[in-house]
Design a protein around this motif. Structure first.
Motif: not given
Length: 221
Positions: A148-150, A153-154, A189-190, A195-196
């Motif tokens: 899973x490409x993150x 930060x994710x 953070x929001x 996006x995550x």
């Protein structure tokens, strides 16, 4: 497929195969009962008596239209109806006469599906999967082994939630770990969470839930 859906499919296949088997048995039982009754009626009409004798049984068997019943059906005395003769046959005989091939095919499919579900469950356990994801060598992979490409930060946030015993962290814990020098990282953070979320939901059965902005947790959908 989600594990709970796989179990539902397995249960549905078992119920369906049971219904098909019972329906076939019930239909055959009605046909057998009809044949037994007509054979008895003809036998009694020929001898013009309700007494059961060797001849009655012989004539009764000769009038049976279902060949497999001959020699298996018996005549009993029904004491509740004035000692009248009553034809009967075992449930095993009826079952053997019923067409169980469709039911057996469904049972075989249910067995194979159950084996597949067991295999998937064991595979998930061996991979350390949680909600369809596993953390292997510092990377998140799905049930098919695809990475899973993150973003960095994710990835860091996901590892924090993943490694937490409860899969839950407070907002303060996350902000202090990811942005220790930032006075208020709420908006950052929001944005990161926003996006995550779609990435995680696209590749797994997990979702990120928030509790009034105070904490975030990984849960199975």
């Amino acid at each position: 497929m989600k594990q709970r859906y796989a179990v539902v499919v397995l249960f549905a296949m078992i119920v369906l195969s049971s219904l098909v088997s019972f329906t076939s048995y019930k239909t055959t039982k009605e046909q057998v009962t009809q044949d037994l009754n007509q054979a008895l009626a003809k036998a009694l009409d020929e001898q013009q008596s309700d007494l059961i004798s060797a001849d009655t049984i012989r004539v009764f068997n000769s009038h049976l239209q279902i060949e497999e019943l001959k020699g298996r059906a018996v005549l009993a005395v029904d004491t509740k109806k004035g000692f009248c003769p009553r034809p009967q046959v075992s449930a095993a005989t009826i079952f053997s006469l019923s067409d169980q091939r469709p039911a057996m095919a469904l049972w075989a499919m249910a067995f194979l599906w159950g084996f597949f579900c067991m295999y998937q469950h064991r595979r998930s356990m061996s991979m350390g999967l949680f909600g369809g994801l596993a953390l292997q060598e510092g990377r998140f992979v799905d049930v098919k082994g695809h990475v899973v490409k993150l973003t960095p930060m994710q990835q860091q946030l996901m590892e924090m939630l993943w490694l937490s015993p409860s899969h839950q962290l407070s907002k303060a814990e996350i902000c202090d770990a990811l942005w220790p020098k930032k006075e208020d990282a709420s908006e950052t953070l929001y944005t990161l969470i926003r996006r995550l979320k779609p990435v995680i939901e696209q590749h797994s059965e997990l979702k990120i839930e928030s509790e009034r902005g105070k904490s975030y947790s990984l849960t199975i959908r």
